[in-house]
Scaffold this motif. Structure first.
Motif, PDB file in Angstrom:
ATOM      1  N   HIS A 152      40.307  39.829  37.684  1.00  0.00           N
ATOM      2  CA  HIS A 152      38.864  39.776  37.914  1.00  0.00           C
ATOM      3  C   HIS A 152      38.573  39.531  39.390  1.00  0.00           C
ATOM      4  O   HIS A 152      39.258  38.753  40.053  1.00  0.00           O
ATOM      5  CB  HIS A 152      38.233  38.661  37.083  1.00  0.00           C
ATOM      6  CG  HIS A 152      36.770  38.463  37.339  1.00  0.00           C
ATOM      7  ND1 HIS A 152      35.811  39.252  36.750  1.00  0.00           N
ATOM      8  CD2 HIS A 152      36.109  37.581  38.134  1.00  0.00           C
ATOM      9  CE1 HIS A 152      34.613  38.857  37.161  1.00  0.00           C
ATOM     10  NE2 HIS A 152      34.768  37.847  37.997  1.00  0.00           N
ATOM     11  N   SER A 153      37.558  40.190  39.910  1.00  0.00           N
ATOM     12  CA  SER A 153      37.170  40.014  41.305  1.00  0.00           C
ATOM     13  C   SER A 153      35.853  39.259  41.384  1.00  0.00           C
ATOM     14  O   SER A 153      34.876  39.620  40.712  1.00  0.00           O
ATOM     15  CB  SER A 153      37.025  41.381  41.986  1.00  0.00           C
ATOM     16  OG  SER A 153      36.607  41.230  43.331  1.00  0.00           O
ATOM     17  N   GLY A 154      35.828  38.210  42.186  1.00  0.00           N
ATOM     18  CA  GLY A 154      34.605  37.430  42.327  1.00  0.00           C
ATOM     19  C   GLY A 154      34.652  36.146  41.522  1.00  0.00           C
ATOM     20  O   GLY A 154      35.551  35.927  40.711  1.00  0.00           O
ATOM     21  N   PRO A 155      33.670  35.271  41.736  1.00  0.00           N
ATOM     22  CA  PRO A 155      33.680  33.962  41.087  1.00  0.00           C
ATOM     23  C   PRO A 155      33.323  34.029  39.608  1.00  0.00           C
ATOM     24  O   PRO A 155      32.629  34.941  39.162  1.00  0.00           O
ATOM     25  CB  PRO A 155      32.617  33.182  41.870  1.00  0.00           C
ATOM     26  CG  PRO A 155      31.665  34.234  42.353  1.00  0.00           C
ATOM     27  CD  PRO A 155      32.520  35.439  42.651  1.00  0.00           C
ATOM     28  N   VAL A 156      33.816  33.039  38.861  1.00  0.00           N
ATOM     29  CA  VAL A 156      33.426  32.836  37.464  1.00  0.00           C
ATOM     30  C   VAL A 156      32.910  31.407  37.353  1.00  0.00           C
ATOM     31  O   VAL A 156      33.660  30.452  37.567  1.00  0.00           O
ATOM     32  CB  VAL A 156      34.605  33.056  36.500  1.00  0.00           C
ATOM     33  CG1 VAL A 156      34.178  32.731  35.071  1.00  0.00           C
ATOM     34  CG2 VAL A 156      35.109  34.491  36.584  1.00  0.00           C
ATOM     35  N   ASN A 157      31.634  31.263  37.048  1.00  0.00           N
ATOM     36  CA  ASN A 157      31.033  29.935  36.968  1.00  0.00           C
ATOM     37  C   ASN A 157      31.450  29.214  35.700  1.00  0.00           C
ATOM     38  O   ASN A 157      31.738  29.840  34.679  1.00  0.00           O
ATOM     39  CB  ASN A 157      29.511  30.042  37.014  1.00  0.00           C
ATOM     40  CG  ASN A 157      28.996  30.504  38.356  1.00  0.00           C
ATOM     41  OD1 ASN A 157      29.610  30.234  39.384  1.00  0.00           O
ATOM     42  ND2 ASN A 157      27.882  31.211  38.362  1.00  0.00           N
ATOM     43  N   ALA A 158      31.465  27.900  35.764  1.00  0.00           N
ATOM     44  CA  ALA A 158      31.774  27.078  34.591  1.00  0.00           C
ATOM     45  C   ALA A 158      30.568  27.038  33.661  1.00  0.00           C
ATOM     46  O   ALA A 158      29.420  27.069  34.112  1.00  0.00           O
ATOM     47  CB  ALA A 158      32.148  25.668  35.032  1.00  0.00           C
TER      48      ALA A 158
END
Length: 405
Positions: A152-158
């Motif tokens: 996956h590219s980019g942030p994943v928020n909690a």
């Protein structure tokens, strides 16, 4: 009030998660926590999740067992009343917690002039006083860049707010530590707890900063695999999922017994040269372990997998939705921590008491969250000693409010 913190009184001016959850934690142990809000309601009084009628289940969850006083926060008289409440005499009183801007009439300097031994906890966004919430704090910690699927590219928020939760419990602990210090020395104090510093302290304690500096690496994403040992999700024959982990020698043997993997595990060790009784060995041989475990789980139903893992004493858990959890017999229905309470305006649902179990005091049953201003009159009368006609005048002048006024 009863409970292990009976006799302690905390006045709370709060919104969102960290501050109200910290206060609720103390209330559930018997402290008298008085939350003040504007007569029109607080900033988070309608925050989601809500009922179909717009009643905040979120707000009710974070304010269980507190008392509520509603005051016009812009009114000089209203501020005078709250100042008197915060600084009221009493051995267990004179404790204030807030994540509101603690300046002007709410500043420690102003309040401590009324009570020299005042304890005041101020939860900030960051140490500079800049506004921050869990999601903006989490962004700088590095966790969103290692959360999510491989590739996956980019942030994943909690989804859960970990830093709010940590700050809430640290704040509750800080108030109790300061109260102990006051009993020993007679001294009050201001406590500053920045949400961002709480997150950075935890990131440091978990070794993420050390790994980055010492090894000069940015950890990649590993999806649902537990870094540095063995653990991941597996899909069962009937389309459910279970989490299976190996954290010790015993877990290796238990999992081998559950699935009949003893020979397969021995073959993995021989083939890879890895010792499955070590974290490093399990991590380095995780692909081989998955190749053995995955087809076994996929060939059996959830009930069959669960029975085998439970009988063997393996480290595992089934994945559940919130609705499934709410009707889980062991986790909720038969758990003595939970009580079905009827929350005004919302309805009946299971509510957790404190998870702490003290030998010297029974666990307090959870109590509903108050209606806005529910305890205004009893607080004005019982703590500030105002007569009935004065309280009535404050209502008439809309300095204070209550549910039936």
């Amino acid at each position: 009030m009863t409970g292990i913190l009976a006799g302690l009184r905390i006045v709370e001016g709060s919104a969102f998660i960290a501050a109200p959850l910290g206060g609720m934690t103390l209330a559930q142990m018997g402290a008298d926590v008085i939350r003040f809000d504007d007569i029109k309601g607080g900033l988070d009084s309608d925050r989601w999740p809500v009922t179909k009628d717009g009643k905040s289940i979120y707000w009710a969850g974070l304010n269980k067992g507190k008392r509520s006083i509603a005051v016009d926060l812009r009114s000089p008289k209203g501020r005078e009343l709250l100042t008197a409440l915060i600084t009221a005499p009493g051995e267990g009183a004179g404790i204030f917690t807030t994540n509101m801007p603690a300046r002007g009439w709410l500043s420690y300097e102003a309040l401590s002039k009324k009570r020299a031994d005042l304890i005041a906890l101020n939860i900030l966004g960051d140490r500079h006083g800049t506004a921050n919430v869990d999601y903006t704090v989490n962004a700088i910690t590095g966790f969103p860049m290692v959360t999510g699927a491989v590739g996956h590219s980019g942030p994943v928020n909690a989804v859960a707010p970990p830093w709010d939760l940590a700050t809430a419990y640290a704040g509750a602990m800080a108030l109790l530590a300061a109260e102990r210090h006051r009993r020993l020395t007679g001294q009050g104090q201001r406590i500053v707890l920045p949400l961002q510093d709480m997150a950075l302290a935890a990131t440091s304690a978990l070794g993420y900063l050390g790994e980055a500096v010492v090894n000069q690496v940015d950890r990649p994403r590993f999806g649902n695999e537990i870094f540095g040992t063995f653990g991941r999700d597996f899909r069962t024959k009937d389309g459910r999922h279970v989490m299976i982990c190996i954290f010790s020698d015993r877990h290796v043997d238990a999992l081998a017994a559950a699935g009949g993997f003893k020979e397969a595990f021995a073959s993995i060790e021989q083939k890879t040269g890895q010792d499955l009784k070590t974290d490093a060995g399990r991590w380095n041989a995780r692909a081989e372990l998955i190749a053995v475990i995955e087809p076994w789980v996929a060939a059996h139903t959830t009930d069959e997998v669960s029975a085998a893992l439970k009988t063997a004493g393996a480290l595992w858990a089934p994945y559940k939705t919130f609705r499934e959890l709410s009707t889980d017999k062991d986790a909720v229905i038969d758990n003595p921590m939970f009580t079905f309470i009827d929350q005004p305006g919302i309805g009946a649902y299971p509510v957790a008491a404190s998870p702490l179990q003290f030998g010297a005091a029974p666990r307090e049953a959870p109590k509903p969250a108050p209606v806005l201003g529910q305890h205004t009159d009893e607080i004005l009368s019982g703590i500030l000693g105002l007569p009935g006609h004065e309280i009535a005048r404050l209502h008439d002048e809309k300095v204070v409010g209550g549910p039936n006024k």
